[in-house]
Design an enzyme around this catalytic site. Structure first.
Site, PDB file in Angstrom:
ATOM      1  N   LYS A   1       0.838  -1.201   0.000  1.00 41.28           N
ATOM      2  CA  LYS A   1       0.000   0.000   0.000  1.00 41.28           C
ATOM      3  C   LYS A   1       0.875   1.255   0.000  1.00 41.28           C
ATOM      4  O   LYS A   1       0.631   2.201  -0.751  1.00 41.28           O
ATOM      5  CB  LYS A   1      -0.919   0.008   1.234  1.00 41.28           C
TER       6      LYS A   1
ATOM      7  N   GLN B   1      -5.265  -1.589   9.361  1.00 42.40           N
ATOM      8  CA  GLN B   1      -5.139  -2.938   8.801  1.00 42.40           C
ATOM      9  C   GLN B   1      -5.784  -3.970   9.733  1.00 42.40           C
ATOM     10  O   GLN B   1      -5.547  -3.960  10.946  1.00 42.40           O
ATOM     11  CB  GLN B   1      -3.651  -3.258   8.588  1.00 42.40           C
TER      12      GLN B   1
ATOM     13  N   ASP C   1     -11.708   2.420   3.647  1.00 42.21           N
ATOM     14  CA  ASP C   1     -12.040   0.994   3.671  1.00 42.21           C
ATOM     15  C   ASP C   1     -13.543   0.753   3.527  1.00 42.21           C
ATOM     16  O   ASP C   1     -13.976  -0.377   3.325  1.00 42.21           O
ATOM     17  CB  ASP C   1     -11.616   0.396   5.021  1.00 42.21           C
TER      18      ASP C   1
HETATM   19  N1  GUN Z   1      -7.009  -6.998   5.712  1.00 47.99           N
HETATM   20  C1  GUN Z   1      -7.150  -7.689   4.562  1.00 47.99           C
HETATM   21  N2  GUN Z   1      -7.779  -6.929   3.637  1.00 47.99           N
HETATM   22  C2  GUN Z   1      -8.011  -5.744   4.216  1.00 47.99           C
HETATM   23  C3  GUN Z   1      -8.639  -4.541   3.765  1.00 47.99           C
HETATM   24  O1  GUN Z   1      -9.113  -4.407   2.624  1.00 47.99           O
HETATM   25  N3  GUN Z   1      -8.702  -3.531   4.669  1.00 47.99           N
HETATM   26  C4  GUN Z   1      -8.222  -3.663   5.932  1.00 47.99           C
HETATM   27  N4  GUN Z   1      -8.344  -2.632   6.744  1.00 47.99           N
HETATM   28  N5  GUN Z   1      -7.646  -4.752   6.375  1.00 47.99           N
HETATM   29  C5  GUN Z   1      -7.545  -5.782   5.524  1.00 47.99           C
END
Ligand code: GUN
Length: 294
Positions: free
Chosen positions: A54, A98, A121
């Site tokens: 990211k 996350q 998100d």
């Molecule tokens: N963990 C796995 N995929 C994601 C996601 O799209 N967002 C977040 N916050 N955590 C994740």
């Protein structure tokens, strides 16, 4: 006949390119630098890989990336204090915590603390509720990626039979809502569903998001169906290493499906690209600019 392989790498790269162009434009015309803050608690190896990716891709798109790493034993109140600080920070337009969080932390309270305008998100109840109501919302990135991949095969999903296997807040539920917005006819299946093979057989569009390696078999599929495999499962190999497989038995499905996403190289590529899209959209909305072209 063998299925068309939907190349998430190419489609995601093209999307990131369009985001980068729009980021360059808002910088030039409005002196706006969209910023994304990612919070990683603990040191789950898979989460560390995602967070690094990211960070790299956010910077590559010309946006500001703010990484916050906290120890696994951070207190709930310290984590909430960081979220509150990011909510107030005018350089931050998107906040992603996350998941999963380490045991002992209250995920729901953390998500509820994020400013909905910065919730890239799409997990805050404001956004989830708006999406379910058919209103404009920041929507979760993986489901958005699934829709874009589907539309690379079908210009319109209207009237198609879709099945979503899995009902998580991160993928299954929001994906159902996005498919409804596309006028698909949606079946929601999960671990308690009866006769899953029979339900899948009727579907023109199959979304597998259960986290069970190769659960969906080739002979469950309607010939010609489009298969979007959200699963990323690590399974051990004889040499002690691991390999990645999806929730769909890929080799079997190739012989029956009309189109299919590979694992890796399918949906996974799209999630971060859509996160960049959401961050750009959030930055424009927060600063009162018109919607970007992506
Ligand atoms: N963990 C796995 N995929 C994601 C996601 O799209 N967002 C977040 N916050 N955590 C994740």
């Amino acid at each position: 006949m063998t299925a068309k392989i939907i190349d998430g790498k190419i489609i995601a790269a093209e999307l990131r390119g369009r985001v980068a162009d729009e980021v360059a434009r808002v910088k030039r015309e409005h002196q706006l630098v969209p910023g994304l803050a990612v919070v990683l608690v603990g040191n789950d190896p898979a989460s560390e890989v995602y967070v690094r990716s990211k960070h790299t891709q956010t910077q590559a798109a010309g946006m500001a990336s703010f990484e916050h790493k906290l120890p696994a034993d951070v207190s709930q109140s310290d984590l909430l204090a960081l979220v509150a600080r990011l909510n107030r920070d005018p350089a931050v337009h998107g906040i992603l915590v996350q998941l999963p969080l380490p045991k002992g932390l209250n995920t729901e309270a953390v998500i509820n603390a994020i400013d909905p305008a910065k919730d890239v998100d799409g997990l805050h109840p404001n956004n989830a509720g708006r999406l379910a109501g058919g209103f404009e919302a920041l929507s979760p990135c993986t489901p958005l990626g699934c829709i874009i991949l589907t539309k690379s095969v079908h210009a319109s999903l209207e009237g198609m039979n879709a099945i979503v296997i899995g009902r998580s807040n991160l993928v299954g539920r929001p994906l159902v809502q996005l498919l409804l917005n596309e006028n698909a006819t949606v079946t929601i299946a999960h671990s308690r569903s009866r006769d899953l093979p029979g339900l899948v057989k009727r579907a023109d569009l199959v979304y597998a998001a259960v986290g069970k390696p190769e659960m969906v078999r080739g002979d469950w599929l309607k010939p010609g169906a489009t298969v979007i495999d959200v699963g990323i499962n690590r399974i051990p190999k004889d040499d002690g290493k691991t390999r990645l497989v999806g929730d769909v038995a890929y080799q079997e499905a190739l012989a029956v499906a009309g189109a299919i996403t590979p694992v890796p190289g399918g949906v996974g590529q799209m999630t971060v690209a859509c996160l960049l899209v959401n961050t750009l959209r959030a930055a424009c909305a927060i600063t009162g600019l018109p919607k970007p072209a992506v």
